[in-house]
Design a protein around this motif. Sequence first.
Motif, short mmCIF file in Angstrom:
data_model
loop_
_atom_site.label_atom_id
_atom_site.label_comp_id
_atom_site.label_asym_id
_atom_site.label_seq_id
_atom_site.Cartn_x
_atom_site.Cartn_y
_atom_site.Cartn_z
N SER A 159 0.85 -1.19 0.00
CA SER A 159 0.00 0.00 0.00
C SER A 159 0.88 1.23 0.00
CB SER A 159 -0.89 0.04 1.24
OG SER A 159 -1.90 -0.93 1.17
N ASP A 160 0.64 2.11 -0.95
CA ASP A 160 1.35 3.38 -1.01
C ASP A 160 0.54 4.30 -1.90
OD1 ASP A 160 3.13 5.54 -1.37
OD2 ASP A 160 4.87 4.23 -1.26
N ARG A 161 0.33 5.51 -1.46
CA ARG A 161 -0.44 6.47 -2.27
C ARG A 161 0.25 6.79 -3.57
NH1 ARG A 161 -4.41 9.10 0.89
NH2 ARG A 161 -5.27 7.38 2.08
N SER A 162 1.58 6.74 -3.57
CA SER A 162 2.32 6.99 -4.80
C SER A 162 2.19 5.77 -5.72
CB SER A 162 3.80 7.24 -4.50
OG SER A 162 4.53 7.29 -5.71
N PRO A 163 1.89 5.98 -6.98
CA PRO A 163 1.76 4.86 -7.91
C PRO A 163 3.09 4.29 -8.40
CG PRO A 163 1.38 6.91 -9.07
CD PRO A 163 1.57 7.27 -7.61
N LYS A 164 4.19 4.92 -8.09
CA LYS A 164 5.46 4.64 -8.76
C LYS A 164 6.07 3.27 -8.48
CE LYS A 164 6.47 9.48 -9.28
NZ LYS A 164 7.29 10.61 -8.89
N GLN A 165 5.87 2.70 -7.30
CA GLN A 165 6.54 1.44 -6.96
C GLN A 165 5.64 0.20 -7.04
OE1 GLN A 165 9.85 0.95 -6.49
NE2 GLN A 165 9.94 3.07 -7.17
N HIS A 166 4.37 0.37 -7.33
CA HIS A 166 3.45 -0.77 -7.31
C HIS A 166 3.84 -1.84 -8.33
CE1 HIS A 166 0.31 0.44 -4.40
NE2 HIS A 166 0.89 1.63 -4.61
N VAL A 167 4.23 -1.44 -9.52
CA VAL A 167 4.61 -2.42 -10.53
C VAL A 167 5.84 -3.19 -10.08
CG1 VAL A 167 5.46 -2.72 -12.89
CG2 VAL A 167 3.51 -1.22 -12.45
N GLN A 168 6.88 -2.49 -9.66
CA GLN A 168 8.11 -3.17 -9.24
C GLN A 168 7.88 -4.07 -8.04
OE1 GLN A 168 11.00 -2.88 -11.23
NE2 GLN A 168 11.29 -4.78 -10.10
N GLU A 169 7.11 -3.58 -7.06
CA GLU A 169 6.81 -4.38 -5.86
C GLU A 169 6.11 -5.69 -6.24
OE1 GLU A 169 6.86 -4.25 -2.35
OE2 GLU A 169 8.36 -2.68 -2.48
N THR A 170 5.10 -5.59 -7.09
CA THR A 170 4.34 -6.80 -7.43
C THR A 170 5.11 -7.70 -8.38
OG1 THR A 170 3.09 -5.56 -9.11
CG2 THR A 170 2.07 -5.80 -6.93
N LEU A 171 5.87 -7.12 -9.30
CA LEU A 171 6.66 -7.95 -10.21
C LEU A 171 7.73 -8.72 -9.44
CD1 LEU A 171 7.15 -8.87 -13.09
CD2 LEU A 171 8.60 -6.85 -13.42
N ASP A 172 8.39 -8.06 -8.50
CA ASP A 172 9.38 -8.76 -7.66
C ASP A 172 8.72 -9.90 -6.88
OD1 ASP A 172 11.36 -7.05 -8.58
OD2 ASP A 172 11.43 -5.85 -6.74
N ALA A 173 7.52 -9.66 -6.37
CA ALA A 173 6.81 -10.69 -5.60
C ALA A 173 6.39 -11.85 -6.49
CB ALA A 173 5.58 -10.09 -4.91
N VAL A 174 5.98 -11.56 -7.72
CA VAL A 174 5.62 -12.63 -8.67
C VAL A 174 6.85 -13.47 -8.99
CG1 VAL A 174 4.94 -13.07 -11.08
CG2 VAL A 174 3.57 -11.53 -9.65
N LYS A 175 7.98 -12.82 -9.21
CA LYS A 175 9.23 -13.54 -9.49
C LYS A 175 9.63 -14.42 -8.31
CE LYS A 175 11.14 -10.11 -12.67
NZ LYS A 175 12.19 -9.06 -12.83
N ALA A 176 9.53 -13.88 -7.10
CA ALA A 176 9.86 -14.65 -5.90
C ALA A 176 8.93 -15.84 -5.75
CB ALA A 176 9.80 -13.75 -4.66
N LEU A 177 7.66 -15.63 -6.04
CA LEU A 177 6.67 -16.71 -5.96
C LEU A 177 7.00 -17.81 -6.97
CD1 LEU A 177 4.02 -17.49 -4.56
CD2 LEU A 177 2.81 -16.27 -6.37
N GLU A 178 7.42 -17.42 -8.14
CA GLU A 178 7.79 -18.39 -9.17
C GLU A 178 8.97 -19.25 -8.72
OE1 GLU A 178 8.25 -18.25 -13.93
OE2 GLU A 178 9.59 -16.90 -12.84
N HIS A 179 9.93 -18.63 -8.03
CA HIS A 179 11.10 -19.38 -7.54
C HIS A 179 10.72 -20.37 -6.46
CE1 HIS A 179 13.95 -17.33 -10.01
NE2 HIS A 179 13.59 -16.14 -9.55
N THR A 180 9.70 -20.08 -5.67
CA THR A 180 9.29 -21.00 -4.61
C THR A 180 8.50 -22.19 -5.18
OG1 THR A 180 7.24 -19.81 -4.12
CG2 THR A 180 9.21 -19.19 -2.86
N ARG A 181 7.97 -22.03 -6.40
CA ARG A 181 7.20 -23.12 -7.01
C ARG A 181 8.10 -24.12 -7.71
NH1 ARG A 181 2.81 -19.71 -10.29
NH2 ARG A 181 4.78 -19.10 -11.20
N HIS A 182 9.35 -23.75 -7.99
CA HIS A 182 10.26 -24.64 -8.73
C HIS A 182 11.19 -25.38 -7.82
CE1 HIS A 182 8.82 -23.21 -12.53
NE2 HIS A 182 9.03 -21.97 -12.15
#
Length: 182
Positions: A159-182
């Motif tokens: 959660s952050d009022r600024s829109p600037k980091q939402h993409v990077q935050e979620t993309l990093d989390a998706v990548k981390a999630l992918e690594h835990t599935r393999h």
Amino acid sequence: MKILLKSAGLAVALTLAATASAALKTGAPAPAFSAPAYLAGKPFTFTLADALKKGPVVVYFFPAANTAGCNLEAHLFSEAVDQFKAHGATVIGVTAGNTDQLADFSKNTETCGGKFPVAADEGAKIAATYDATLAEKPGWSDRTSYVITPQGTVAHAYSDRSPKQHVQETLDAVKALEHTRH
């Protein structure tokens, strides 16, 4: 003047505290939902359960279509959507604000560019189940992004009022999630 500054500082501190804590916790079950949505201007019904069958889902709540911060955030997600897809993730934007403008918002090259869907959340009912309502305007959603695992749990919340980091935050989390599935 000092009293005004102290009051303003307290208001900012309270707002930041409310924003920081206004999110479901990692590991919590993600509330199921379906909602009217648009992709490239075409209406359909988005269902979280169906999207999760394909892999993780990034559900990002934003206050209102066609406002400066929300336009920027949508544009940033549209630029990165192929990266999310490369990691097996679906992106959906959800808003309670200016929902009558979502068809155009979804196809506008300055915002979503037809690359991912946006869903209408009338009255911020979905946002409320995700603890993502805007404190100053309870009928609207706040700027909160989630990564939901295919099993339906919250893998990441930001959660952050600024829109600037939402993409990077979620993309990093998706990548981390992918690594835990393999």
